[in-house]
Scaffold this motif. Sequence first.
Motif, mmCIF file in Angstrom:
data_model
loop_
_atom_site.group_PDB
_atom_site.id
_atom_site.type_symbol
_atom_site.label_atom_id
_atom_site.label_comp_id
_atom_site.label_asym_id
_atom_site.label_seq_id
_atom_site.Cartn_x
_atom_site.Cartn_y
_atom_site.Cartn_z
ATOM 1 N N CYS A 14 0.836 -1.207 0.000
ATOM 2 C CA CYS A 14 0.000 0.000 0.000
ATOM 3 C C CYS A 14 0.869 1.255 0.000
ATOM 4 O O CYS A 14 1.864 1.336 0.724
ATOM 5 C CB CYS A 14 -0.892 -0.037 1.233
ATOM 6 N N CYS A 17 0.402 3.060 3.848
ATOM 7 C CA CYS A 17 0.984 2.499 5.071
ATOM 8 C C CYS A 17 2.201 1.619 4.802
ATOM 9 O O CYS A 17 3.017 1.398 5.698
ATOM 10 C CB CYS A 17 -0.064 1.700 5.839
ATOM 11 N N CYS A 33 -7.065 -1.359 1.480
ATOM 12 C CA CYS A 33 -5.882 -1.884 2.148
ATOM 13 C C CYS A 33 -6.306 -2.673 3.388
ATOM 14 O O CYS A 33 -7.059 -2.157 4.213
ATOM 15 C CB CYS A 33 -4.955 -0.734 2.541
ATOM 16 N N SER A 35 -4.573 -3.269 5.878
ATOM 17 C CA SER A 35 -3.886 -2.747 7.056
ATOM 18 C C SER A 35 -4.431 -1.378 7.502
ATOM 19 O O SER A 35 -4.760 -1.199 8.665
ATOM 20 C CB SER A 35 -2.389 -2.649 6.758
ATOM 21 N N CYS A 36 -4.514 -0.423 6.559
ATOM 22 C CA CYS A 36 -4.910 0.938 6.954
ATOM 23 C C CYS A 36 -6.279 1.344 6.415
ATOM 24 O O CYS A 36 -6.790 2.400 6.773
ATOM 25 C CB CYS A 36 -3.864 1.947 6.490
HETATM 26 ZN ZN LIG Z 1 -2.410 0.651 3.719
#
Ligand SMILES: [Zn+2]
Length: 133
Positions: A14, A17, A33, A35-36
């Motif tokens: 990404c 992040c 994403c 993760s973020c």
């Molecule tokens: Zn991300």
Amino acid sequence: MFEQPIKRGLKQRCARCGQGSLFRSYLKFRDECPSCGQDFSVADTADGPAFFVGFLVMILFAPFYFILPMVSAPLVLKIVLWIILLSTMFGLALLLLPLFKAVLFNLQIRNRAEEAKWESTGSHGKPPRGWNQ
Ligand SMILES: [Zn+2]
């Protein structure tokens, strides 16, 4: 935030992040994403990566297509060389395609690139008379 989009693109991570993976399959982006939560629907690379990869691979392999026919060798050896050349070319293109796609995608997200939108600021852009929108 949004640092090193090229480096993260080469890692297929990404742009925001650097942790979440971009792809859910070979060339299919995730919706966001993992993760973020960055929305991945805001960018679209279209056929840009294929263009750049095609050009790069063509430049790298074009000399062989001129040299190989001039080599005096038995036909079997020439066929083997052509198979090696073609499979290497296709393999390299398939290897580079997700990398270029991820880099272009990250650069689009980083620079907030989007489709051009027409906005009239005066008489330019007015539709002709009788034009019904
Ligand atoms: Zn991300």
